[in-house]
Structure formats: structure tokens, C-alpha cells
Design an enzyme around this catalytic site. Sequence first.
Site, PDB file in Angstrom:
ATOM      1  N   LYS A   1       0.819  -1.220   0.000  1.00 46.95           N
ATOM      2  CA  LYS A   1       0.000   0.000   0.000  1.00 46.95           C
ATOM      3  C   LYS A   1       0.850   1.266   0.000  1.00 46.95           C
ATOM      4  CE  LYS A   1      -4.492  -1.534   1.474  1.00 46.95           C
ATOM      5  NZ  LYS A   1      -5.592  -1.404   2.437  1.00 46.95           N
TER       6      LYS A   1
ATOM      7  N   LYS B   1      -6.533 -14.652  -9.630  1.00 52.24           N
ATOM      8  CA  LYS B   1      -7.707 -14.660  -8.764  1.00 52.24           C
ATOM      9  C   LYS B   1      -8.683 -13.547  -9.190  1.00 52.24           C
ATOM     10  CE  LYS B   1      -8.423 -13.073  -4.089  1.00 52.24           C
ATOM     11  NZ  LYS B   1      -7.813 -12.690  -2.837  1.00 52.24           N
TER      12      LYS B   1
ATOM     13  N   LYS C   1     -11.638  -7.735  -6.686  1.00 47.95           N
ATOM     14  CA  LYS C   1     -12.558  -6.607  -6.809  1.00 47.95           C
ATOM     15  C   LYS C   1     -11.861  -5.386  -7.370  1.00 47.95           C
ATOM     16  CE  LYS C   1     -12.310  -5.103  -1.934  1.00 47.95           C
ATOM     17  NZ  LYS C   1     -13.062  -4.896  -0.690  1.00 47.95           N
TER      18      LYS C   1
END
Length: 343
Positions: A113, A196, A199
Site C-alpha cells: 500500500k 484470482k 474486486k
Amino acid sequence: MNRPIVFSGAQPTGQLTLGNYLGALRQWTAMQNDHDCIFCVVDLHALTVRQDPALFREKILDLAALFLACGIDPQKSTIFIQSHVPAHAELAWLLSTFTMMGELDRMTQFKDKSRSHAHNINAGLFTYPVLMAADILLYGTHKVPVGEDQKQHLELARDVAVRFNGLHGKVFVVPEPLVTGGGAARIKDLQEPTKKMSKSAEADLAKVMILDEPDAILKKFKKAMTDGLGIIRNNEASQPGVVNLLNIWRAARGASMEEALKHFSHNQYGRLKVETAEAVIALLEPVRRRFQELRADPTELEGILARGAETAMVRAEVMMERVLTALGLPLHGQRFRRARGDS
Ligand code: TRP
């Protein structure tokens, strides 16, 4: 008979996918009968990246409504919004004094992040795992359903609990990870079926969202990436797209791979795609309807969340009293009366 306590949380950021539904939410709802489940919309965690206040408020309520629409039952489980229970932030502070800089510095999510939010590497991003440890430890949690990406955070929560207990007596339960059976790991991106289903994937066609309309779901499956082999087999290495569709179909239908291969032995990709879409639509349509109902009626949703917060708060206060006492902090006269039941 005491049911094991389970705590799980999700951030109100981005919409959830079919992968989240099959890999996490469906597992959570299945645990409600034989576990004492606590489900939390972790809005304080989401503040580590900038949020637009008006949109943020809606996203938080959306996620709570989605939890309920997916089958989380407020009669069986505690469902609430993290910021409604002040003890989460309070315990996070206390636990931060039992967490080493070096431990936080090793967290791979922090490193990732910091790279993706290089302009806003705030202290909250760094101490995020401490707040997560507080979420978990506040309720005497036995088991935490986690995906691969959160295992390191759970490990830290365990280390902090052990360290605290070692210094101040057995206050916290040391939580165990509950590795949920592969679902999410199995559901792959529809366009790049070796990855995978995420989102945060850029391409709209890559992921099916839980709240997608039936037309959109059909379109996404029709355009799913397959291959030119023209045969429906369970060979992930050479046919990842086909195997992903088989896996989705059977997850939606509750069927085995054997049954899926038999059902699709006609080897027609077109029918595989359409039938997978139909199975997913049948699974998600009731969820979407219930979500819309809940979002159309703020009183019902607010009532459920207020009751959930009340239950969570009383439970959290029991732990806070023990923690403050263990640390030698003088107790505020009135604070713990209600939690003790002698209001
Ligand atoms: N960090 C988790 C995630 O991003 C969300 C979370 C916060 C969580 N607190 C938690 C998950 C406690 C499980 C238990 O997915």
C-alpha cells in the site's frame, strides 16, 4: 454449550465480487449455527485511504446491507459497524504499545500500500494491523476466517496477544486462523483466468459483482476467456478458463467436478458459458433483491445496526474492563456498570 467465537470484518471499499461471495460470505453465513459469529464493517480501517465523506457513508451502509442480503442473520450473529463501538480504537491504542515498529515494518500489505498510495503513507496505514488485532482480541475471538492476504496480520494479532498475556496475565484469547475452503482462491478472473478474481481488477468483464444485474452477468460469462481446444476437461494448466467456468458452475450448483464434467460432456463452450451464467444468476438474484429492499428502507437497516452495535459494545466493555485493570489504569466509576449488568 459455548459456541466458539468467530470474528470477521470487511472494508467498505469497492464492491464485492462473486469470488468474495463464494470464498468468504457464503462460508460466513454457513458458520452461524454452530459458532458465535461477529461480523463487522470495518469503516475505521478504510480511512487509511482518502474517502469522500458522502460516498463513504453510503458505502458503509451498502456493505452492511450486503452482509444481511447474503444471509447474515442478526438473530443468530452480531453484525455492526466498527466506528459504532469506540472500544476498537481505544484498544488499538493500548495494543500499539505492545507492537514493535519492526513487526509493522515487515507487513507485506503495508509495503504494497505504501507503493500504491505513495502520496499518502499515513501513520494509520502503518498501524492498520494493530486496529485489526484490537477488532479480534476485543471479543475473545477463537477463530478468524481469513484469506491468504490477511494471514500475516492475524499472526501479528496472535503475537501481540501472547506478549500482552505474558506481561499482564491471561487476558486475551489467542485467535486461530480459519482457512476457508479454497472458494475465493478457486474463482478466477474471467478475462485472465490464471489470476484470482479481484474486486480491484480494472476490466469490467473480468469480474462478476454480487450486485450485478442478470443481463450483465450473462454478458460477462458469454465473453469469458476460454481457449481453442474445443473440449471440456479438468485440465487447469492448459485450459484455465474452462476449468474456472466449471468451478463456478459447480460452486453455484453445489456439484462435484465429476458431475460437472458429465453435465458438460457435449464439449460446447457456448452452453458452458450460458449455463454457468444462469447458475450464478439464480444464486445472486435473491441477494440483489434483498439488498435493494434493505437499502430502500433505512429504518430497518438502522435498527439492525443499532442493535448489533449495542450487543457488540456490551461485549467489548467486558474485555476493556479486564484490559484496563490488567494495565493498572484506574477505572472510571460509571463506565462498566452497564456491561456488568448492574445498571
Ligand atoms: N484487514 C482485513 C481486510 O482487509 C479487514 C479486517 C479488519 C479484518 N479487521 C478484521 C478481517 C478483523 C478479519 C478480522 O480484509
